[in-house]
Write a protein that holds these residues in place. Structure first.
Motif, PDB file in Angstrom:
ATOM      1  N   GLU A  62       3.692   6.144   2.299  1.00 43.36           N
ATOM      2  CA  GLU A  62       4.009   7.567   2.194  1.00 43.36           C
ATOM      3  C   GLU A  62       3.596   8.318   3.455  1.00 43.36           C
ATOM      4  O   GLU A  62       4.331   9.174   3.957  1.00 43.36           O
ATOM      5  N   LYS A  63       2.425   7.973   3.973  1.00 41.68           N
ATOM      6  CA  LYS A  63       1.935   8.613   5.197  1.00 41.68           C
ATOM      7  C   LYS A  63       2.868   8.315   6.370  1.00 41.68           C
ATOM      8  O   LYS A  63       3.190   9.196   7.175  1.00 41.68           O
TER       9      LYS A  63
ATOM     10  N   PRO B 281       0.314   3.448   9.732  1.00 43.08           N
ATOM     11  CA  PRO B 281       1.268   4.538   9.480  1.00 43.08           C
ATOM     12  C   PRO B 281       1.564   5.353  10.736  1.00 43.08           C
ATOM     13  O   PRO B 281       2.708   5.774  10.959  1.00 43.08           O
TER      14      PRO B 281
ATOM     15  N   GLY C  91       3.253  -1.143   4.607  1.00 38.33           N
ATOM     16  CA  GLY C  91       2.692  -1.429   3.296  1.00 38.33           C
ATOM     17  C   GLY C  91       1.917  -2.725   3.224  1.00 38.33           C
ATOM     18  O   GLY C  91       0.985  -2.856   2.428  1.00 38.33           O
TER      19      GLY C  91
ATOM     20  N   ASN D  51       6.278  10.210   6.249  1.00 45.22           N
ATOM     21  CA  ASN D  51       6.225  11.636   6.614  1.00 45.22           C
ATOM     22  C   ASN D  51       6.605  11.870   8.073  1.00 45.22           C
ATOM     23  O   ASN D  51       7.138  12.933   8.416  1.00 45.22           O
TER      24      ASN D  51
ATOM     25  N   THR E 269       7.709   5.584  -4.941  1.00 47.59           N
ATOM     26  CA  THR E 269       7.012   5.450  -6.223  1.00 47.59           C
ATOM     27  C   THR E 269       6.915   3.978  -6.602  1.00 47.59           C
ATOM     28  O   THR E 269       7.676   3.141  -6.114  1.00 47.59           O
ATOM     29  N   LYS E 270       5.974   3.687  -7.493  1.00 43.36           N
ATOM     30  CA  LYS E 270       5.812   2.322  -7.980  1.00 43.36           C
ATOM     31  C   LYS E 270       5.696   2.347  -9.492  1.00 43.36           C
ATOM     32  O   LYS E 270       4.943   3.139 -10.058  1.00 43.36           O
TER      33      LYS E 270
ATOM     34  N   ASP F 270       0.860  -1.178   0.000  1.00 44.20           N
ATOM     35  CA  ASP F 270       0.000   0.000   0.000  1.00 44.20           C
ATOM     36  C   ASP F 270       0.902   1.234   0.000  1.00 44.20           C
ATOM     37  O   ASP F 270       1.416   1.640   1.047  1.00 44.20           O
ATOM     38  N   ILE F 271       1.101   1.834  -1.168  1.00 46.71           N
ATOM     39  CA  ILE F 271       2.034   2.950  -1.317  1.00 46.71           C
ATOM     40  C   ILE F 271       1.578   4.176  -0.535  1.00 46.71           C
ATOM     41  O   ILE F 271       2.394   4.862   0.107  1.00 46.71           O
ATOM     42  N   LYS F 272       0.291   4.461  -0.543  1.00 46.73           N
ATOM     43  CA  LYS F 272      -0.219   5.636   0.174  1.00 46.73           C
ATOM     44  C   LYS F 272       0.027   5.514   1.680  1.00 46.73           C
ATOM     45  O   LYS F 272       0.373   6.491   2.339  1.00 46.73           O
ATOM     46  N   ALA F 273      -0.170   4.333   2.216  1.00 47.85           N
ATOM     47  CA  ALA F 273       0.075   4.118   3.644  1.00 47.85           C
ATOM     48  C   ALA F 273       1.556   4.282   3.962  1.00 47.85           C
ATOM     49  O   ALA F 273       1.932   4.874   4.985  1.00 47.85           O
TER      50      ALA F 273
END
Length: 245
Positions: free
Chosen positions: A142-143, A214, A208, A146, A177-178, A137-140
């Motif tokens: 990234e969060k 996160p 992920g 941070n 990135t993916k 899970d790329i968004k997770a």
């Protein structure tokens, strides 16, 4: 003496890292120094911008060395690339200022970690990527990343044993990135602790795959407890990409 600045590429698979070891020379620094000693008939010390670990690669590692050799830059580069193993190459060479120091003058370093996120590991990237078959899970991730950006004590993300040295570092950015089922984590910072990127990557993989949230990264960072962070992933997925001066 002349101060020669070079840029190196190497595949670190069969080497024990950058730093020369006392009992043997199967390191990048060892290979370079042995070659330059023969070339110049001097005792040459090669200074690297970073001490990459066993199995870690470099797209552009900056180094410098001093010599009284009268050889031209072209002759030095040609000689080195002729006699170096095929997995080490000098891609750039120039005369540097007397005060230039590859490590001390570096402002930030950029590392990239590569994850093969295909169901089955690709045989052609097995030496430069780790395999994670479970979709990430790329968004997770990234969060979670941070929470790690900025200046912090990264005690929870290092294997450094000395209590006398500070674990305070600054991470400028973490980009995730993916593409074509490969996940790339790019870290930029002033410097990194021993195994820091590999441990952060292992922790972000846990995010992920949904093993931890996160938000848990903030707690792990604040705890300064290595036992709470994720596993240290294999070094083969890590590559030094760029050094900024």
């Amino acid at each position: 003496m002349r101060n020669i600045k070079i840029a190196l590429q190497y595949e670190g698979t069969r080497y024990l890292g950058w730093q020369r070891l006392k009992d043997q020379d199967n390191t990048i620094q060892g290979k370079l120094e042995d070659l330059l000693n023969k070339m110049t008939d001097e005792e040459v010390q090669v200074i690297g911008c970073s001490r990459t670990d066993k199995g870690v690669h470099a797209k552009s590692l900056i180094a410098n060395f001093h010599t009284n050799s009268k050889m031209t830059l072209h002759e030095i580069q040609t000689y080195m690339n002729y006699y170096l193993p095929e997995d080490i190459r000098v891609t750039y060479i120039e005369e540097a200022d007397d005060k230039f120091h590859a490590r001390h003058n570096a402002k930030t370093k950029v590392y990239r970690f590569t994850i093969d996120n295909n169901s089955f590991a690709d045989v052609f990237t097995r030496k430069t990527a780790i395999h994670q078959p479970k979709q990430l899970d790329i968004k997770a991730m990234e969060k979670a990343a941070n929470y790690l950006i900025g200046t912090h004590d990264y005690d929870a993300f290092t294997t450094m044993k000395s209590k006398k040295k500070s674990c305070r570092k600054s991470i400028k950015s973490i980009a995730i990135t993916k593409k074509n089922n490969y996940v790339y984590l790019e870290f930029e910072g002033e410097g990194f602790l021993h195994n820091m990127i590999r441990i952060i990557t292992g922790t972000l993989i846990r995010v992920g795959t949904g093993e931890i949230s996160p938000e848990e990264l903030a707690n792990i960072l604040a705890s300064k407890d290595r036992s709470l962070s994720g596993p240290m992933v294999e070094g083969k997925g890590l590559m030094l990409m760029q050094v900024n001066y």
